[in-house]
Design an enzyme around this catalytic site. Structure first.
Site, PDB file in Angstrom:
ATOM      1  N   ASP A  94       0.874  -1.163   0.000  1.00  0.00           N
ATOM      2  CA  ASP A  94       0.000   0.000   0.000  1.00  0.00           C
ATOM      3  C   ASP A  94       0.920   1.224   0.000  1.00  0.00           C
ATOM      4  O   ASP A  94       2.075   1.160   0.417  1.00  0.00           O
ATOM      5  CB  ASP A  94      -0.923  -0.012   1.217  1.00  0.00           C
ATOM      6  CG  ASP A  94      -2.180   0.817   1.004  1.00  0.00           C
ATOM      7  OD1 ASP A  94      -2.193   1.662   0.078  1.00  0.00           O
ATOM      8  OD2 ASP A  94      -3.159   0.636   1.748  1.00  0.00           O
ATOM      9  N   TRP A  95       0.370   2.348  -0.451  1.00  0.00           N
ATOM     10  CA  TRP A  95       1.213   3.524  -0.688  1.00  0.00           C
ATOM     11  C   TRP A  95       1.801   4.048   0.630  1.00  0.00           C
ATOM     12  O   TRP A  95       1.084   4.433   1.547  1.00  0.00           O
ATOM     13  CB  TRP A  95       0.402   4.589  -1.411  1.00  0.00           C
ATOM     14  CG  TRP A  95       0.539   4.560  -2.909  1.00  0.00           C
ATOM     15  CD1 TRP A  95       0.732   5.640  -3.715  1.00  0.00           C
ATOM     16  CD2 TRP A  95       0.529   3.434  -3.787  1.00  0.00           C
ATOM     17  NE1 TRP A  95       0.842   5.254  -5.035  1.00  0.00           N
ATOM     18  CE2 TRP A  95       0.722   3.896  -5.099  1.00  0.00           C
ATOM     19  CE3 TRP A  95       0.393   2.059  -3.592  1.00  0.00           C
ATOM     20  CZ2 TRP A  95       0.777   3.055  -6.206  1.00  0.00           C
ATOM     21  CZ3 TRP A  95       0.426   1.209  -4.706  1.00  0.00           C
ATOM     22  CH2 TRP A  95       0.616   1.710  -5.979  1.00  0.00           C
TER      23      TRP A  95
END
Length: 812
Positions: A236-237
């Site tokens: 995930d970012w």
């Protein structure tokens, strides 16, 4: 493609991948595993590899530009898609999204979200499917199969137990192995087995003390080992935090860039002997395999050489919406609407909320509001409209009446570039800057233009974002200062609330000049270059009592009153959880006042996940429309007028917060224990002996059904039913399995399968529902394996978890 042809093609791609891998030096390999900007991986021309482009979903494909200037088809929310109980429809949605991805040059879609509705307070539940792992897995499998049939990869997310937003970057979720296996891992396992996704996204949170991007057991041993997943694993970012921990934990790609824990840091870790180069090679191999599959690695034939036939996005969005609407109450056949006058009431009827907030946001080219849809569908002169009560308590991004453009200047004040601005939102990521502009030369961005109000009175203007701003309206500078974040969240600039900074007395129809300038400073705690802020606005606020009184008068004079109630971006969005399940503002009061004036009151509930409906027994009908996508208003008109029946069934239980069995989403000392074990959703409601407002699986159509027979052999259930109503319809036959003898360790009922049945008036139809072996298994924590539990079981054919029609007993 025949299995032998598929195997041959896979072998050919694998050979190309190995040859490409063998030509790469360590630095290039490490660089490939690190995002080069917000959405892409670097190209490696020396092996014929193009840049891999990823983009957010799950209801549309944004592309690399997060702006209304680059519109996307906006489908209904994931809760809506799950409410169709139709994996084939989910597959068609995926085909459309692959088409959108190809149009925008996107190779990998960052979707679907298959976390579970553990608690109704989860703020991002509109982006996930259901409280039930089986339904989630079936809808998710359809979605993934559809997207990848178009030659575009998926990343099933967020692996795993990312079921709430509070402290999501750091929370340690304490989950038993049994609950992980039977609930939270189950949708991922099903999708890997049934749809073979090309990607998985690992979550921010920890599970039992280990950050998911570093979770060797769950990623390498379970996902890749037990399940045989052969795709790539992307963070995930901003989730990747430790070079060695992440690569050893099975993380292939750290996003976004250009600053990540991979790249040069990973190459150095290999040179220092802290990471084996073979471990890096394994990650690179998976990335190259993905590149080969999507067709950006020279010499490798993509999996899909001929994309599916073109899909009409507007038509499909409308179909999904109407088939997702759940009619939970319909006294005296209040719906479909009968001939006569209609008073449409509610702010969301005019300014529609069609999608959820956060990274699921896209910008459609058009939005059909309920007011638009009903105006087009009803006879002229039969529809009136009143606001009634506005749930919005905050400013919204400047849109209606604004004509804006963005002007970029350097430190000397010289204009270095301009760009159109369809609304008041600026979100430029990475290299997505106006022509001639670079991050090194950009000093200020000015949103400037005119605003033509549609109402006279005090208009409020504000700023969304972090940094130094100057706000000017009609020649007066109202704000010239630094706006700071109100919490420690690197995404505050994206998801934070606008702050009011000006109030100006304006006259309807008379345009005024507006300007908002930001001094661009890229924050140190975000590893990518992003320019993001927004000009916000709200119209003059009328007296709430007057608005409700007007709505009551309109309702009293109409044959039917249709009231639309809704949540807002500050109730349901990414980045925070809910604190209650109430409708915002005075909407409950509005419904009660209208219902008192007109007993034929229909309420439309525009929310992505459950809200409390304290007036539900006081109105004639209640229709849940979720976040219905860009064609929601047209679909609503289809259903209200009876052109189509509402086809949805609840994918999650609706009830009051007081009665909800699982509500804890706030960690204590950084930990959130999942003390409920395997009892969430309808399982928990049954275990607690509580009655919800509307049970899992519930939903009414415009016809009636009689269940005539149930036959089962333990592996399938065959159900015959008859349409006993006056019009054609679709029924969702739900099959639940329960131990014949009470068992406190297992749910009283468990969804084993379902099937859609369609028939005309008087016609009968038979459906067959498979009963998977897993239905009769539990996870044995001691043996660390699935255990088949022999014994006597009841097989129930039902319309919902609480509406059982036929039951048979079997021994397995």
């Amino acid at each position: 493609m025949a299995e032998t042809d598929k195997a041959r093609a896979d072998e050919a791609r694998a050979a190309v991948v190995e040859a490409a891998l063998g030509r790469l030096e360590l630095d290039a390999k490490a660089r490939l595993l690190a995002g080069q900007d917000m959405w892409t991986l670097p190209a490696l021309p020396e092996i014929g590899l193009k840049s891999l482009v990823m983009s957010d979903g799950p209801i549309g494909v944004r592309g690399v530009r997060w702006t209304a200037d680059d519109p996307s088809v906006a489908l209904p929310s994931p809760t809506a898609l799950a409410a169709t109980w139709d994996p084939a429809l989910a597959r068609r949605a995926g085909v459309l999204l692959a088409q959108e991805a190809r149009r925008k040059g996107v190779h990998v879609l960052l979707a679907p979200t298959v976390n579970l509705h553990r608690s109704p307070l989860g703020g991002r539940h509109f982006e996930a499917y259901s409280e039930d792992p089986y339904l989630t897995g079936e809808i998710g499998s359809g979605y993934v199969t559809g997207v990848q049939s178009g030659g575009v990869g998926t990343t099933v997310k967020h692996f795993v137990a990312n079921d709430a937003e509070t402290d999501r970057f750091t929370v340690n979720n304490l989950v038993s192995e049994r609950a992980l296996r039977e609930l939270y891992l189950a949708p991922f396992e099903a999708i890997v087995a049934n749809a073979h996704p090309w990607g998985i996204m690992t979550a921010y949170n920890q599970v039992n003390g280990t950050t998911m991007t570093e979770h060797h057991h769950l990623v390498n041993e379970v996902l890749r080992g037990e399940w045989g997943f052969d795709g790539f694993n992307v963070s995930d970012w901003m989730a990747a935090r430790d070079t060695v921990g992440d690569i050893e934990g099975g993380l292939d790609v750290a996003m976004p860039g250009p600053r990540t824990v991979y790249g040069a840091a990973l190459a150095q870790a290999v040179r220092d002997g802290r990471v084996a180069e073979a471990t890096v090679d394994a990650a690179v191999r998976r990335v190259l395999r993905l590149a080969a599959r999507v067709g950006i690695l020279d010499g490798a034939e993509p999996v899909v050489t001929e994309p599916p036939a073109s899909v009409d996005g507007e038509a499909l969005a409308r179909e999904i919406a109407r088939r997702s609407f759940v009619l939970v109450r319909n006294e005296n056949s209040a719906l479909p609407l009968k001939a006569g006058t209609v008073a449409l009431i509610g702010a969301a009827a005019r300014d529609a909320r069609v999608l959820g907030g956060g990274s699921a946001t896209v910008f459609p080219a058009r939005i059909v509001s309920p007011l638009d849809g009903l105006t087009a569908a009803l006879p002229e002169g039969t529809l009136t409209y009143a606001v009634g009560a506005d749930p919005a308590t905050e400013l919204a991004v400047a849109d209606q009446g604004f004509s804006l453009r963005a002007v970029c200047r350097d430190a000397d004040g010289t204009v270095i570039g301009t760009r159109s601005a369809p609304n008041g939102l600026i979100q430029w990521m990475g290299s997505d800057l106006p022509e001639g502009v670079t991050h090194d030369t950009l000093h200020t961005v000015e949103l400037t233009g005119t605003f033509t109000p549609r109402e006279s009175g005090p208009h409020t203007f504000g700023v969304k974002g972090v940094g130094a701003f100057t706000l000017t309206v009609d020649g007066t500078t109202y704000y010239d200062d630094v706006q700071r974040p109100d919490k420690d969240d690197p995404f505050e600039a994206f998801f934070g609330a606008p702050v009011p900074r000006a109030q100006a007395e304006l006259t309807a129809g008379e345009p005024v000049e507006v300007s908002l300038t930001q001094v661009v400073q890229l924050p140190d705690d975000i590893p990518m270059k992003v320019v993001t802020f927004a000009l916000a606005h709200s119209a003059p606020q009328r007296d709430p009592d007057e608005l409700i009184a007007e709505a009551v008068e309109a309702a009293r004079g109409a044959d039917t009153a249709v009231v639309m109630v809704a949540t807002t971006d500050r109730v349901e969005s990414e980045g925070f959880d809910r604190t209650d399940l109430r409708l915002p503002g005075r909407q409950d009061e509005l419904v009660r006042a209208v219902a008192a004036a007109n007993p034929n009151t229909v309420v439309i509930v525009n929310s992505g996940s459950p809200v409390e409906l304290p007036w539900r027994d006081e109105v004639a009908a209640v229709l849940l429309t979720w976040f219905p996508g860009q064609e929601g208003g047209a679909a609503l008109a289809d259903v209200l007028t009876g052109a189509h029946e509402p086809g949805g069934r609840l994918p999650t239980t609706w009830g009051s917060l007081t009665d909800a069995p699982v509500t804890q989403v706030v960690p204590a000392d950084g930990e959130l224990p999942y003390t409920e074990g395997v009892f969430i959703g309808y399982r928990a409601w049954e275990q607690a002996g509580r009655t919800p407002s509307y049970p899992f699986g519930h939903g009414l159509g415009y016809t009636d059904w009689a269940y005539e027979s149930l036959e089962t052999d333990g592996t399938t259930a065959r159900v015959r039913l008859r349409n006993t109503g006056q019009r054609p319809g679709r029924e969702v036959v739900q099959v639940y399995v329960s131990p014949a003898e009470p068992d406190t360790e297992r749910p009283a009922h468990r969804l084993a399968g379902f099937a859609g049945a369609e028939a005309g008036p008087g016609e009968s139809v038979e459906v067959t529902v498979e009963l998977p072996r897993r239905t009769f298994e539990v996870w044995d924590d001691t043996a660390k394996a699935w255990a088949f539990v022999k014994g006597s079981y009841e097989i129930t054919a039902a319309r919902s978890i609480s509406d059982h029609r036929l039951t048979a007993t079997i021994n397995v």
